[in-house]
Each structure stands twice: as C-alpha cells, then as structure tokens.
Scaffold this motif. Structure first.
Motif, short mmCIF file in Angstrom:
data_model
loop_
_atom_site.label_atom_id
_atom_site.label_comp_id
_atom_site.label_asym_id
_atom_site.label_seq_id
_atom_site.Cartn_x
_atom_site.Cartn_y
_atom_site.Cartn_z
N TRP A 183 -4.45 2.44 -20.51
CA TRP A 183 -4.45 3.82 -21.00
C TRP A 183 -3.76 4.76 -20.00
O TRP A 183 -2.91 5.57 -20.35
N LEU A 184 -4.12 4.57 -18.74
CA LEU A 184 -3.56 5.43 -17.69
C LEU A 184 -2.04 5.23 -17.57
O LEU A 184 -1.29 6.20 -17.44
N VAL A 185 -1.62 3.98 -17.68
CA VAL A 185 -0.17 3.70 -17.65
C VAL A 185 0.50 4.42 -18.81
O VAL A 185 1.54 5.07 -18.65
N SER A 186 -0.12 4.35 -19.99
CA SER A 186 0.49 4.93 -21.19
C SER A 186 0.58 6.47 -21.10
O SER A 186 1.43 7.08 -21.74
N GLN A 187 -0.28 7.08 -20.28
CA GLN A 187 -0.28 8.54 -20.15
C GLN A 187 0.89 9.07 -19.30
O GLN A 187 1.20 10.26 -19.31
N GLU A 188 1.49 8.19 -18.53
CA GLU A 188 2.65 8.51 -17.67
C GLU A 188 2.38 9.66 -16.70
O GLU A 188 3.28 10.43 -16.36
N LEU A 189 1.13 9.81 -16.28
CA LEU A 189 0.80 10.82 -15.26
C LEU A 189 1.19 10.30 -13.88
O LEU A 189 1.54 11.06 -12.99
N VAL A 190 1.06 8.99 -13.74
CA VAL A 190 1.31 8.31 -12.46
C VAL A 190 2.22 7.11 -12.76
O VAL A 190 1.97 6.40 -13.74
N PRO A 191 3.27 6.91 -11.96
CA PRO A 191 4.14 5.75 -12.22
C PRO A 191 3.34 4.43 -12.21
O PRO A 191 2.44 4.28 -11.37
N GLU A 192 3.69 3.54 -13.11
CA GLU A 192 2.92 2.30 -13.28
C GLU A 192 2.77 1.52 -11.97
O GLU A 192 1.72 0.96 -11.69
N GLU A 193 3.85 1.53 -11.17
CA GLU A 193 3.78 0.74 -9.93
C GLU A 193 2.86 1.37 -8.89
O GLU A 193 2.60 0.78 -7.84
N ARG A 194 2.33 2.56 -9.19
CA ARG A 194 1.39 3.20 -8.27
C ARG A 194 -0.04 3.21 -8.84
O ARG A 194 -0.89 3.97 -8.42
N ILE A 210 0.86 -1.18 0.00
CA ILE A 210 0.00 0.00 0.00
C ILE A 210 0.90 1.24 0.00
O ILE A 210 1.72 1.39 0.92
N PRO A 211 0.79 2.10 -1.01
CA PRO A 211 1.63 3.31 -1.00
C PRO A 211 1.41 4.10 0.29
O PRO A 211 0.28 4.20 0.78
N MET A 212 2.50 4.64 0.84
CA MET A 212 2.35 5.31 2.14
C MET A 212 1.94 6.77 1.98
O MET A 212 2.12 7.36 0.91
N ALA A 213 1.37 7.30 3.05
CA ALA A 213 0.92 8.69 3.10
C ALA A 213 0.09 9.05 1.87
O ALA A 213 0.29 10.07 1.24
N ALA A 214 -0.86 8.18 1.56
CA ALA A 214 -1.66 8.36 0.35
C ALA A 214 -3.15 8.44 0.63
O ALA A 214 -3.96 8.50 -0.28
N GLY A 215 -3.53 8.44 1.91
CA GLY A 215 -4.95 8.46 2.25
C GLY A 215 -5.59 7.09 2.14
O GLY A 215 -6.80 6.96 2.03
N LEU A 216 -4.77 6.03 2.18
CA LEU A 216 -5.30 4.66 2.03
C LEU A 216 -5.23 3.88 3.35
O LEU A 216 -5.45 2.68 3.37
N ALA A 217 -4.89 4.58 4.42
CA ALA A 217 -4.83 3.99 5.78
C ALA A 217 -3.79 2.88 5.90
O ALA A 217 -4.00 1.90 6.63
N GLY A 218 -2.67 3.04 5.20
CA GLY A 218 -1.63 2.00 5.19
C GLY A 218 -1.11 1.65 6.58
O GLY A 218 -0.99 0.47 6.92
N GLY A 219 -0.81 2.65 7.38
CA GLY A 219 -0.29 2.39 8.72
C GLY A 219 -1.36 1.83 9.64
O GLY A 219 -1.13 0.90 10.40
N SER A 220 -2.57 2.40 9.53
CA SER A 220 -3.67 1.97 10.39
C SER A 220 -4.03 0.51 10.15
O SER A 220 -4.33 -0.24 11.09
N THR A 221 -4.00 0.10 8.90
CA THR A 221 -4.40 -1.28 8.60
C THR A 221 -3.33 -2.27 9.07
O THR A 221 -3.65 -3.38 9.50
N ASP A 222 -2.06 -1.87 9.03
CA ASP A 222 -1.01 -2.73 9.59
C ASP A 222 -1.23 -2.89 11.09
O ASP A 222 -1.11 -3.99 11.64
#
Ligand code: ATP
Length: 303
Positions: A284-295, A105-117
């Motif tokens: 399509w989103l990957v091809s736009q390179e707005l966001v790194p593919e691994e994210r 889970i990417p950190m500090a992203a609003g996805l509750a990564g630390g809380s869920t751990d």
C-alpha cells in the motif's frame, strides 16, 4: 567490487529509536538524551581485505575505502576509515587494508548508517588481527568516533543516557515486523536540536515517557511497546516535514500497532504484530508513492 575473497565479512545493522527524549543541554552544546535503541535487520555489508598487494600500496598501514554508493565519502572522513585508523595506529598494524562497504542503509536518515559501519570495522579489525579487545574495550574506543558507535557494537535492544553512550542492555525483545520508510529528504540533526531548544523556551515541548517504555521492556510486557513509543523530536520535525505524519497515518490505517519517527528523522517506522498485514501495508505504501520504493523496507528486530 573486488573479485578476491575478503579476509573477513561482517553485517553492520541499522538502528531505530523506540524512545527518544531530551533531558538537558550540556555545556559543550550537546544534548543529554534518554533513548531506547533497537537494531533492525537492515544492514550494510563490510568486507575487509588485508595485505598490501590488494590495496596496491607500497606504504605500510594504509587503509583504502570503496563503496558502491556514490554519495558516501571514501576519504578519511568516512567513519569506517576512522575506525580502522584508530586501531591501526594504536596497535601499530603495518599491513594495509581495503574496506569495502556495500551500502544498504539510507544515509543521513537517523539510522546510524555511518556509526554501524565503524562498529563493524572495529570488530573486524579486532578479530582479524587478534587484538583481543573485549566488547567493552571496543565500545570505549568507538565512542571517540560517535555517540551511536558503542550501541552499534553492543547491538540488540538498549537503554542509553548521556549523548547516547551510557548503555544498559535490555535483554531480548519480542519480534515485531518493522515497516520502515525513509522519505527522500534530508533533516539536519543540528537544525532539529536548535529548533527543539527554541520550542522548549516557548513552552511547546511535551516529553514522552521513556521510563514507562523501558519498564515495559524490562518486565517483558512487550504488548505495550507499540503504545509507549515516543520521540520528542517528532514535535520539531513533523510541522516542517509533513511527509513524516502522512507516512505514519498510512501505516496506522494499514493496521500498525504503533508508529514513530527515528532519531531526528526523516525515517519513520510502523511496528506490526501480523506479518501479512505488514506485507499488505508495504504494498500500500509503495502504491501511494510518498516514499520511493527502494527506500521502503519490510524488516524486523535484530536481537
Ligand atoms: P545517526 O543516526 O548516527 O545520527 P545517520 O544515520 O543520520 O547517523 P549517516 O548515515 O551515518 O547518518 O550519515 C551521516 C553523514 O556521515 C553522511 O552525510 C556521510 O557523509 C557521513 N559518513 C561518513 N562515513 C559514512 C559511512 N560509512 N556511511 C554513511 N555515511 C557516512
């Protein structure tokens, strides 16, 4: 990583907000929220190894953290550590334990990564040491670690008020395909709430209708859910982080039924009804390179 079999292994799921509104500011500086949270099928893997010999420690009751992501703290500030410590101290557990975190889970992203751990560690320690705590009792302890921890223990879909800790489960949701993108930039939660306060004073806030969204879910009118998504913090974050709006646009162009920023951002997701459309949108989103593919993640609701 460890070659031994873990004592216990758990999946710690990320969350998104389907609805998020701010209803007031409390005396302690926190804000009162009305939010609908949903777990998604993106998870960290938590492995607990009990026994002193594994940690190499002589001291009883020690907890060590290891994580495959170099940016995550492995000291006492890690929420998984705090969760373990809380139960070890309360139940005077003298075994030592290694907590291994496989971070997806990417950190500090609003996805509750630390809380869920933290939630997974509470569950894992409770199960492994046979402490006999109910989910409610785990949630009462979890809220001391963070407002999102009780939801991460409850899971599924839930409505929350207060700082997000007064929870009402909303039953089992229909499955949507979720295209989740986490732009590679950090939004400070503190900044978002302070800016919200200023915008509220300036009369620049329009609130989403979280009650309508909640009612649709409760009536199992799931087709309306994408139309009723709403996050009041989009008004704050998007003007400063236009990447969020650009990603939302691309998702809508690709046939998303609805899109929303999660938490204070920068995570943003699109809900798709059609799996094939979602897969094409991912490419399509990957091809736009707005966001790194691994994210970028093609996932679904975890109910
Ligand atoms: P939330 O949605 O609950 O506000 P978040 O998803 O935005 O949280 P996290 O991924 O929990 O944010 O990370 C916030 C901070 O918490 C990070 O800067 C990190 O240093 C710290 N942290 C402590 N423990 C953990 C953990 N186990 N996983 C991720 N971050 C952790």
């Amino acid at each position: 990583m460890n070659n031994r079999e873990p004592s216990i292994e758990l999946k710690a799921y990320a969350k998104i907000n389907l609805g998020l509104d701010i209803t007031g500011r409390r005396e302690d500086g926190y804000h009162d929220l009305k939010t609908i949270m949903q777990q998604v099928d993106l998870y960290d893997v938590i492995r607990l190894y009990a026994e002193a010999e594994i940690t190499g420690s002589q001291e009883p009751g020690q907890i060590l953290i290891s994580c495959d992501h170099s940016m995550i703290p492995t000291d006492e500030s890690n929420l998984a550590y705090k969760a373990g410590r809380l139960l070890f101290d309360e139940f005077q557990i003298t075994d030592s334990m290694l907590i291994e975190i496989e971070k997806n889970i990417p950190m500090a992203a609003g996805l509750a990564g630390g809380s869920t751990d933290a939630a997974a560690v509470l569950r894992g320690v409770n199960d492994y040491f046979g402490l006999g705590l109910s989910d409610d009792e785990l949630m009462q302890r979890g809220v001391k670690l963070g407002a999102d921890v009780p939801f991460c223990i409850m899971g599924g879909t839930a409505y929350a008020e207060g700082v997000g800790d007064q929870l009402v489960p909303l039953g089992v949701m229909d499955d949507f395909v979720v295209l989740l993108a986490v732009p590679d930039t950090r939004v400070s939660t503190k900044w978002a709430y302070t800016t919200y306060d200023k915008m509220l004073l300036a009369g620049e806030i329009v609130h989403p209708n979280t009650d309508q969204l909640r009612a649709a879910i409760e009536m199992e009118d799931f087709g309306c859910v994408p139309d009723f998504l709403g996050n009041v913090l989009e008004l704050v974050t998007i003007p400063e982080y236009q990447i969020v709006a650009r990603v939302k646009n691309e998702m809508m162009k690709c046939g998303a039924a609805g899109t929303l920023m999660s938490g204070s951002g920068p995570s943003v997701y699109g809900l798709f009804i059609d799996e094939e459309k979602a897969a094409t949108a991912f490419d399509w989103l990957v091809s736009q390179e707005l966001v790194p593919e691994e994210r970028i993640f093609l996932t679904g609701f975890h109910n």
